[in-house]
Write a protein that holds these residues in place. Structure first.
Motif, PDB file in Angstrom:
ATOM      1  N   SER A 214      15.311 -24.604  35.102  1.00 42.51           N
ATOM      2  CA  SER A 214      15.168 -23.969  36.413  1.00 42.51           C
ATOM      3  C   SER A 214      13.826 -24.335  36.992  1.00 42.51           C
ATOM      4  N   LEU A 215      13.774 -24.348  38.301  1.00 42.58           N
ATOM      5  CA  LEU A 215      12.541 -24.685  38.985  1.00 42.58           C
ATOM      6  C   LEU A 215      12.020 -23.424  39.662  1.00 42.58           C
ATOM      7  N   TYR A 216      10.808 -23.047  39.349  1.00 43.16           N
ATOM      8  CA  TYR A 216      10.205 -21.847  39.941  1.00 43.16           C
ATOM      9  C   TYR A 216       9.070 -22.240  40.871  1.00 43.16           C
ATOM     10  N   LYS A 217       9.032 -21.551  41.996  1.00 41.14           N
ATOM     11  CA  LYS A 217       7.899 -21.745  42.892  1.00 41.14           C
ATOM     12  C   LYS A 217       7.068 -20.464  42.841  1.00 41.14           C
ATOM     13  N   TYR A 218       5.756 -20.619  42.634  1.00 38.11           N
ATOM     14  CA  TYR A 218       4.859 -19.473  42.521  1.00 38.11           C
ATOM     15  C   TYR A 218       3.816 -19.495  43.618  1.00 38.11           C
ATOM     16  N   GLU A 219       3.314 -18.315  43.915  1.00 40.99           N
ATOM     17  CA  GLU A 219       2.120 -18.259  44.748  1.00 40.99           C
ATOM     18  C   GLU A 219       0.944 -17.940  43.846  1.00 40.99           C
ATOM     19  N   VAL A 220      -0.078 -18.791  43.923  1.00 40.19           N
ATOM     20  CA  VAL A 220      -1.274 -18.602  43.102  1.00 40.19           C
ATOM     21  C   VAL A 220      -2.488 -18.746  44.004  1.00 40.19           C
ATOM     22  N   MET A 221      -3.282 -17.713  44.131  1.00 40.16           N
ATOM     23  CA  MET A 221      -4.502 -17.733  44.954  1.00 40.16           C
ATOM     24  C   MET A 221      -4.241 -18.356  46.329  1.00 40.16           C
ATOM     25  N   GLY A 222      -3.166 -17.974  46.963  1.00 36.26           N
ATOM     26  CA  GLY A 222      -2.907 -18.407  48.332  1.00 36.26           C
ATOM     27  C   GLY A 222      -2.213 -19.752  48.490  1.00 36.26           C
ATOM     28  N   SER A 223      -2.008 -20.472  47.385  1.00 33.71           N
ATOM     29  CA  SER A 223      -1.256 -21.720  47.545  1.00 33.71           C
ATOM     30  C   SER A 223      -0.069 -21.720  46.575  1.00 33.71           C
ATOM     31  N   SER A 224       0.810 -22.711  46.734  1.00 33.69           N
ATOM     32  CA  SER A 224       1.995 -22.660  45.876  1.00 33.69           C
ATOM     33  C   SER A 224       1.961 -23.727  44.790  1.00 33.69           C
ATOM     34  N   LEU A 225       2.539 -23.366  43.660  1.00 38.99           N
ATOM     35  CA  LEU A 225       2.662 -24.275  42.522  1.00 38.99           C
ATOM     36  C   LEU A 225       4.099 -24.197  42.030  1.00 38.99           C
ATOM     37  N   ILE A 226       4.578 -25.307  41.511  1.00 35.72           N
ATOM     38  CA  ILE A 226       5.963 -25.349  41.039  1.00 35.72           C
ATOM     39  C   ILE A 226       5.978 -25.716  39.562  1.00 35.72           C
ATOM     40  N   ASN A 227       6.796 -25.021  38.798  1.00 34.73           N
ATOM     41  CA  ASN A 227       6.973 -25.464  37.411  1.00 34.73           C
ATOM     42  C   ASN A 227       8.439 -25.472  37.038  1.00 34.73           C
ATOM     43  N   ILE A 228       8.752 -26.147  35.935  1.00 32.58           N
ATOM     44  CA  ILE A 228      10.127 -26.115  35.471  1.00 32.58           C
ATOM     45  C   ILE A 228      10.179 -25.435  34.119  1.00 32.58           C
ATOM     46  N   GLU A 229      11.216 -24.660  33.924  1.00 30.21           N
ATOM     47  CA  GLU A 229      11.394 -23.925  32.679  1.00 30.21           C
ATOM     48  C   GLU A 229      12.728 -24.315  32.086  1.00 30.21           C
ATOM     49  N   LYS A 230      12.716 -24.616  30.806  1.00 26.26           N
ATOM     50  CA  LYS A 230      13.998 -24.807  30.115  1.00 26.26           C
ATOM     51  C   LYS A 230      14.592 -23.429  29.913  1.00 26.26           C
ATOM     52  N   GLU A 231      15.876 -23.307  30.224  1.00 28.82           N
ATOM     53  CA  GLU A 231      16.484 -21.991  30.078  1.00 28.82           C
ATOM     54  C   GLU A 231      17.847 -22.117  29.446  1.00 28.82           C
ATOM     55  N   ASP A 232      18.393 -20.958  29.068  1.00 28.49           N
ATOM     56  CA  ASP A 232      19.691 -21.005  28.402  1.00 28.49           C
ATOM     57  C   ASP A 232      20.804 -20.617  29.364  1.00 28.49           C
ATOM     58  N   GLY A 233      20.615 -20.937  30.627  1.00 21.75           N
ATOM     59  CA  GLY A 233      21.651 -20.614  31.602  1.00 21.75           C
ATOM     60  C   GLY A 233      21.359 -19.343  32.365  1.00 21.75           C
ATOM     61  N   ASN A 234      20.325 -18.614  31.945  1.00 25.57           N
ATOM     62  CA  ASN A 234      19.949 -17.392  32.676  1.00 25.57           C
ATOM     63  C   ASN A 234      18.525 -17.532  33.176  1.00 25.57           C
ATOM     64  N   PHE A 235      18.270 -17.005  34.342  1.00 21.83           N
ATOM     65  CA  PHE A 235      16.896 -17.023  34.862  1.00 21.83           C
ATOM     66  C   PHE A 235      16.012 -16.081  34.050  1.00 21.83           C
ATOM     67  N   GLN A 236      14.800 -16.531  33.737  1.00 26.71           N
ATOM     68  CA  GLN A 236      13.844 -15.659  33.041  1.00 26.71           C
ATOM     69  C   GLN A 236      13.146 -14.720  34.013  1.00 26.71           C
ATOM     70  N   TYR A 237      12.942 -15.203  35.230  1.00 26.61           N
ATOM     71  CA  TYR A 237      12.163 -14.442  36.206  1.00 26.61           C
ATOM     72  C   TYR A 237      12.939 -14.262  37.497  1.00 26.61           C
ATOM     73  N   SER A 238      12.546 -13.244  38.254  1.00 24.76           N
ATOM     74  CA  SER A 238      13.149 -13.014  39.569  1.00 24.76           C
ATOM     75  C   SER A 238      12.073 -13.136  40.628  1.00 24.76           C
ATOM     76  N   GLU A 239      12.492 -13.316  41.865  1.00 23.14           N
ATOM     77  CA  GLU A 239      11.540 -13.342  42.978  1.00 23.14           C
ATOM     78  C   GLU A 239      10.709 -12.064  42.963  1.00 23.14           C
TER      79      GLU A 239
END
Ligand SMILES: Nc1ncnc2c1ncn2[C@@H]1O[C@H](COP(=O)(O)OP(=O)(O)OP(=O)(O)O)[C@@H](O)[C@H]1O
Ligand SMILES: [Mg+2]
Length: 337
Positions: A296-321
């Motif tokens: 899954s690809l997550y977009k985060y807000e960090v100190m006013g700007s955005s960063l994107i990371n990818i997480e290996k998952e087992d078919g379920n999202f680890q995090y929610s908006e």
């Protein structure tokens, strides 16, 4: 093996290749990678002899071939649009080069059958007209035709880009196998970074008629020399000055604020190994998420700007908006330009 020395190619006033210096080793799978219009095909056509460079020379095994006619260079060619003879059978297409060279009929038959087997074309296909074949089969014919005269060098210009993703992957593997088994030097053109990374011994990254980096796939990915290479190969986050300041403060490592910094998406972590003393923790909020199946690809807000990371998952999202998450950046993973 192949040596491009100070090659310049001009079309009228337009400089397509500026000053190319490149050495390709014997038996190497060497790829020209870059965006559309950067000069990959032009360089390949110069090697084959369709284009005369305005400056410089090309040598093969020390022999200057800059002005050698195409047919005397003995370089096999495979193109994106198969460029087969549409009214001929598969057999006649593959046999063409041998006929031109006036080989004996029985020798031609033997060689065509041999090469057809190498590219996995079944015998019943040989008498068919090429127009009756699928795209993947036609491309096998094109590869067989390039192989038939047993050239030491084969150039391939986006040979797989007309095929669907699955077939592309399969043919990719077969090409690599073929190259290893036959010991051929392959010069391969693509704008697909995944293809370049998976197939090549070494890659030259082109941009605007200039080679920005030459290296193994690992080198160009992990130690991208220029900002262009960093962005063209894979996904990278640009890191804001605020975040860089924070990382400097927390890690004690001085980072020059005048530079530009990047981190690859997979290097941005939500967990670190026990004993990792180097990674710096940053507070982040999940802005959005996209599901890609194996990751899954997550977009985060960090100190006013955005960063994107990818997480290996087992078919379920680890995090929610809206979730608060701690992100970790290891200063060693930061690319700077
Ligand atoms: N025969 C030509 N006459 C004039 N300009 C040309 C000619 N061939 C190529 N060019 C120009 O040279 C540049 C490099 O073209 P080239 O075909 O080498 O790009 P490429 O990297 O192969 O791109 P693509 O991925 O789209 O195939 C382009 O700007 C193109 O317009
Ligand atoms: Mg091209």
């Amino acid at each position: 093996m192949i040596n491009f020395q100070d090659i310049q190619v001009k079309f009228d006033d337009f400089v397509a290749i500026q000053n190319l210096n490149l050495f390709i080793k014997e038996g190497e799978f060497f790829t020209f990678l870059g965006p559309s219009g950067c000069g990959k095909t032009t360089t390949l056509r110069t090697l084959v002899g369709f284009i005369n460079p305005t400056k410089g020379k090309i040598t093969v095994d020390g022999e200057d071939i800059t002005n050698t006619p195409i047919e005397k260079r003995q370089i096999g060619m495979v193109f994106q649009s198969y460029a087969l003879f549409p009214t001929m059978s598969v057999y006649e297409n593959i046999a063409f080069g041998l006929k031109v060279q006036k080989y004996k009929k029985e020798d031609i038959k033997k060689r065509v059958e041999e090469v057809a087997e190498v590219v996995d074309l079944k015998e019943d296909k040989l008498m068919k007209n090429v127009s009756e074949l699928s795209g993947g089969q036609q491309q096998r014919v094109a590869i067989a035709r390039a192989l038939v005269l047993a050239p030491k060098i084969i150039v391939l210009d986006e040979p797989l880009s007309n095929l669907d993703a699955k077939l592309r992957k399969q043919l990719r593997k077969e090409l690599k196998k073929l190259q290893l088994e036959q010991g051929i030097t392959m010069v391969y053109v693509t704008h697909d970074q995944e293809e370049a990374l998976t197939l090549s011994d070494r890659v030259a990254v082109f941009n605007n008629g200039v080679v920005e980096q030459v290296g193994t796939p690992e080198e160009i990915y992990n130690q991208s020399k220029t900002e262009f290479v960093c962005n063209f190969i894979g996904e990278a986050n640009s890191i804001s000055t605020e975040i860089i300041d924070e990382i400097s403060k927390k890690s004690g490592i001085k980072l020059d604020p005048a530079k530009k910094y990047y981190i690859r998406t997979e290097k941005l972590k939500t967990k670190v190994l026990n004993g990792d003393q180097q990674s710096v923790a940053l507070q982040a909020k999940v802005v959005s998420k996209e599901f890609y199946g194996t990751y899954s690809l997550y977009k985060y807000e960090v100190m006013g700007s955005s960063l994107i990371n990818i997480e290996k998952e087992d078919g379920n999202f680890q995090y929610s908006e809206g979730d608060d998450v701690t992100l970790f950046i290891n200063p060693n993973d930061i690319l700077q330009y």
